[in-house]
Structure formats: C-alpha cells, structure tokens
Motif scaffolding. Structure first.
Motif, PDB file in Angstrom:
ATOM      1  N   GLU A   3       0.836  -1.201   0.000  1.00  0.00           N
ATOM      2  CA  GLU A   3       0.000   0.000   0.000  1.00  0.00           C
ATOM      3  C   GLU A   3       0.869   1.248   0.000  1.00  0.00           C
ATOM      4  O   GLU A   3       1.847   1.339   0.740  1.00  0.00           O
ATOM      5  N   THR A 159       2.164   2.258 -19.498  1.00  0.00           N
ATOM      6  CA  THR A 159       1.620   1.017 -18.956  1.00  0.00           C
ATOM      7  C   THR A 159       2.620  -0.118 -19.077  1.00  0.00           C
ATOM      8  O   THR A 159       2.863  -0.869 -18.112  1.00  0.00           O
ATOM      9  N   THR A 162       5.472   0.226 -16.565  1.00  0.00           N
ATOM     10  CA  THR A 162       5.155  -0.231 -15.212  1.00  0.00           C
ATOM     11  C   THR A 162       5.065  -1.754 -15.153  1.00  0.00           C
ATOM     12  O   THR A 162       5.488  -2.368 -14.169  1.00  0.00           O
ATOM     13  N   LEU A 168       6.463   2.908 -10.166  1.00  0.00           N
ATOM     14  CA  LEU A 168       5.264   3.694  -9.920  1.00  0.00           C
ATOM     15  C   LEU A 168       5.196   4.841 -10.922  1.00  0.00           C
ATOM     16  O   LEU A 168       6.158   5.095 -11.656  1.00  0.00           O
ATOM     17  N   PRO A 195      -2.353   2.803 -15.830  1.00  0.00           N
ATOM     18  CA  PRO A 195      -2.615   1.991 -14.637  1.00  0.00           C
ATOM     19  C   PRO A 195      -2.602   2.841 -13.368  1.00  0.00           C
ATOM     20  O   PRO A 195      -1.578   2.977 -12.690  1.00  0.00           O
ATOM     21  N   LEU A 196      -3.735   3.417 -13.028  1.00  0.00           N
ATOM     22  CA  LEU A 196      -3.790   4.318 -11.881  1.00  0.00           C
ATOM     23  C   LEU A 196      -3.542   3.591 -10.560  1.00  0.00           C
ATOM     24  O   LEU A 196      -3.280   4.241  -9.542  1.00  0.00           O
ATOM     25  N   GLU A 197      -3.597   2.274 -10.569  1.00  0.00           N
ATOM     26  CA  GLU A 197      -3.224   1.534  -9.361  1.00  0.00           C
ATOM     27  C   GLU A 197      -1.723   1.643  -9.064  1.00  0.00           C
ATOM     28  O   GLU A 197      -1.275   1.324  -7.959  1.00  0.00           O
ATOM     29  N   ARG A 198      -0.958   2.127 -10.039  1.00  0.00           N
ATOM     30  CA  ARG A 198       0.484   2.331  -9.849  1.00  0.00           C
ATOM     31  C   ARG A 198       0.804   3.773  -9.471  1.00  0.00           C
ATOM     32  O   ARG A 198       1.970   4.166  -9.435  1.00  0.00           O
ATOM     33  N   ARG A 236     -11.525   8.957 -10.710  1.00  0.00           N
ATOM     34  CA  ARG A 236     -11.102   7.595 -11.018  1.00  0.00           C
ATOM     35  C   ARG A 236     -10.322   6.929  -9.893  1.00  0.00           C
ATOM     36  O   ARG A 236     -10.322   5.706  -9.775  1.00  0.00           O
ATOM     37  N   VAL A 237      -9.623   7.736  -9.097  1.00  0.00           N
ATOM     38  CA  VAL A 237      -8.769   7.187  -8.049  1.00  0.00           C
ATOM     39  C   VAL A 237      -8.586   8.244  -6.966  1.00  0.00           C
ATOM     40  O   VAL A 237      -8.644   9.446  -7.242  1.00  0.00           O
ATOM     41  N   ASP A 238      -8.381   7.781  -5.740  1.00  0.00           N
ATOM     42  CA  ASP A 238      -8.044   8.684  -4.646  1.00  0.00           C
ATOM     43  C   ASP A 238      -6.524   8.789  -4.607  1.00  0.00           C
ATOM     44  O   ASP A 238      -5.857   7.871  -4.137  1.00  0.00           O
TER      45      ASP A 238
END
Length: 269
Positions: A3, A159, A162, A168, A195-198, A236-238
């Motif tokens: 995280e 993308t 990553t 990141l 990839p906004l999770e990155r 889309r993302v925090d």
C-alpha cells in the motif's frame, strides 16, 4: 504491491520558499529537486520539516533514463543517498532523456515511443531500481514536439513500462494539459488508459501561452483547466498525494495558500 503512503496535499520545496512552507496552511508534505541538495549538508529549514515528521521526497531531473548512453549510476547513487538522508518512502525522475553525444540539453526531452526506446528505458529503470533503496516513480513530461512514427501511445508506453519494471507513476496533470494544447490528444482518455493503481502521486502547476504555444512555466497560477483534469483523475482514483509545483516568480504566501486550498477542494470533493 504494498500500500502506498498517504501524503495529502504538498508543495515543491525551494530555497526561495524555505520560510513560507512552514507557515503555509495545509502543507502535508514537500518534494525537493534532488540535484540541488547534498545528502550530507541539507538545509536546516528542510531538516526541520523532516524532523517534525513531514514527508520529504526527492525528485531527480538529470538521470536521463531514456538516453541511449550508459546510465550514469553516480547520479542514481546520489538520489539513493538523498532518499536515505531524508527518510523518503519513494524517489522519482522523469520519462525522458537529457543527454546525448556528450551534450546536456538542460531540459527534459521526450522519448520516441518505439519498442526500442522502451527497451532502453526499461533496462535503465531496472538498473536504477537495483541501486535505490526505495520504490521508484516516473513522471510524464510536457513536450513541445513529438517524434515521428510512434509505435505506442503515451498511455500504452507508460503502462508497459510499469508492467516490465514494477515502477510507480507520477501523473502530472499540468503536463497532460500542456501536451493536449500543443500536440493534440485527449488527456481524459489518457487517464482512462494508464494503470492508476500504480499511482505514487500527482503534480499540479501553472503555465502561460505565448504566440500560440502553451508553456508549462511553473511560474504562473494553476489554470482552471488543470484543476478540471485533477478532478477527472480524482473521479477515477483517490491519489496518495497531490503536489503544487512553483519554480519562479514566486507569489505571496496568501496566493500559494489559495492555490493549495483549491487543490485540496478538488481532492476532497
């Protein structure tokens, strides 16, 4: 992936702002230009922020990770030593090159988005990661030109970067806006495709148009369109963090505080 830390809203620390930063309301963290600091001689005002628990993140501008020349590992070692001295949880640079043929451009130059250029970038990022003791993030840049015959979109290029390195991303929404103005393209689609999770964190900055060209100056107020893009990203993302960059024509503390408040309003909406 572990995280990511939650940074909040921050500002780029500069010597010209060393007295302003501690008294600005709502500054949760700062980012520093790595090449401007020595790990063994940090400014007292910066160590005071670090010692009170404020995250201080080093951001390099000279690694030239996309360059065809051999990576200058001494520059990476400096970044690693600085990250250690600051107790930083992440270090960063840009998706670009700055040197070629023994010359230094003094500016971030975009990469040709080809498979060959991606292979070079991936190898250099992996080498840098083997030296750094913290996660490594790479930022999209503002460009005034695009190399011909791209094989990949910018979103696909990032993308695959990553995916192949585990790095990141720093998403600079001001750079997205500048590129859309100058080169075309849809920055909202870009946000849909990366990839906004990155995501490590986000940059926000101002600019100005001259003779039909929009310049990412970091010397002007953040335009509403950039805040709108930040809002698109936020939908889309925090984001773990959002940082205001200012590198010239520094305004009053009140003006900086107002920009930070506007950014926080978008992030917390």
């Amino acid at each position: 992936m572990a995280e990511l830390p939650r940074f909040g809203v921050g500002i780029g620390w500069r010597p010209e702002l060393d007295l302003s930063v501690p008294r600005l309301p709502g500054v949760d963290w700062v980012e520093v230009v790595a090449e401007n600091l020595r790990p063994d001689a940090l400014p007292a005002s910066l160590t005071a922020l670090r010692d009170r628990g404020m995250p201080v993140l080093p951001h390099a501008v000279s690694l030239s990770l996309g360059g065809a020349e051999e990576l200058d590992t001494a520059r990476v070692e400096h970044l690693a030593e600085l990250a250690d001295a600051l107790g930083a949880p992440v270090a960063s640079d840009h998706v670009c090159f700055v040197r070629a043929g023994g010359l230094d451009a003094g500016h971030l130059i975009p990469l040709p988005r080809t498979r060959e250029a991606l292979d070079v970038l991936v190898d250099n990022v992996k080498l840098a990661q083997s030296i750094l003791g913290v996660p490594f993030a790479l930022e999209n840049i503002a460009a005034l030109l695009e190399w011909p015959d791209p094989e990949l979109s910018e979103a696909r290029f990032l993308t695959e970067l990553t995916e192949r390195t585990g790095c990141l991303l720093i998403v600079d929404v001001a750079n997205l806006y500048a590129n859309a103005r100058n080169l075309g393209g849809d920055p909202v689609s870009f946000l849909d495709e990366i990839p906004l999770e990155r995501l490590a964190y986000v940059h926000v900055a101002g600019g100005e148009e001259h003779h039909g060209v929009y310049h990412d100056t970091h010397a002007h107020a953040v335009p509403p369109q950039v805040l709108e893009l930040l809002g698109e990203l936020r939908s889309r993302v925090d984001p773990p963090g959002v940082l205001l960059e200012r590198d010239d024509a520094y305004p009053t503390d009140a003006e900086l505080a107002a920009e930070l408040a506007a950014i926080r309003a978008v992030v917390e909406a």
